[in-house]
Enzyme design. Structure first.
Site, PDB file in Angstrom:
ATOM      1  N   HIS A   2      -7.172   6.453  -2.147  1.00  0.00           N
ATOM      2  CA  HIS A   2      -6.523   6.827  -3.393  1.00  0.00           C
ATOM      3  C   HIS A   2      -5.056   6.405  -3.379  1.00  0.00           C
ATOM      4  CE1 HIS A   2      -5.776  10.319  -0.734  1.00  0.00           C
ATOM      5  NE2 HIS A   2      -4.614  10.348  -1.331  1.00  0.00           N
ATOM      6  N   ARG A  22      -2.116   4.374   5.708  1.00  0.00           N
ATOM      7  CA  ARG A  22      -1.438   3.763   4.569  1.00  0.00           C
ATOM      8  C   ARG A  22      -1.837   2.298   4.485  1.00  0.00           C
ATOM      9  NH1 ARG A  22       2.591   6.196   7.098  1.00  0.00           N
ATOM     10  NH2 ARG A  22       3.083   8.231   6.273  1.00  0.00           N
TER      11      ARG A  22
END
Length: 147
Positions: A2, A22
């Site tokens: 997301h 990340r």
């Protein structure tokens, strides 16, 4: 997988894993002023790129003064949408705490020992396990999570 960009507000209810991979960081920097580490390969290894299976939609249960609808349930937690139109009497028994996130509206929460708390959109309230019955009064929509 997301992304959380500017102007987005989310309620991320999950089993805590203390792991973040990340793959993009929007130019953010860490406390040291340097770009934060990216984890593209690790993220690819654990991301399921297949479309999610449709989650069966639960029926809304009509209660006296409120409605409740199951949003999701797994081995770690259960999440319900609760729409209070006047008053909801809920019970935080010895098996689970209640986590309440106010999505819309405002009202009050009152414990069985008459402690009262005003709540509004954006507020989050933790009710410890074993508290027993408590009331949510007003015109508000909340997410109720239990374990």
């Amino acid at each position: 997988l997301h992304a959380i960009g500017k102007g987005i507000v989310i309620a991320e209810i999950q089993q805590n894993s203390n792991t973040t991979y990340r793959i993009y960081d929007y130019g953010r920097v860490g406390n040291d002023g340097k770009p934060r580490e990216l984890h593209v390969e690790k993220a690819k290894d654990v991301t399921d790129l297949c479309p999610a299976k449709a989650y069966p939609e639960a029926e809304t249960e009509e209660k006296d003064g409120y409605t409740i609808k199951l949003l999701s349930s797994c081995e770690y937690f259960t999440t319900n949408a609760v729409k209070v139109s006047s008053k909801a009497t809920l019970n935080a028994d010895d098996k689970s705490f209640h986590s309440i996130l106010v999505l819309e509206g405002n009202g009050t929460m009152k414990s069985n020992d008459d402690d009262t708390l005003k709540v509004k959109k954006g507020d989050s309230v933790f009710i410890p396990a074993g508290t027993g019955e408590y009331e949510v009064e007003g015109d508000l929509s909340v997410i109720l999570t239990t374990v």
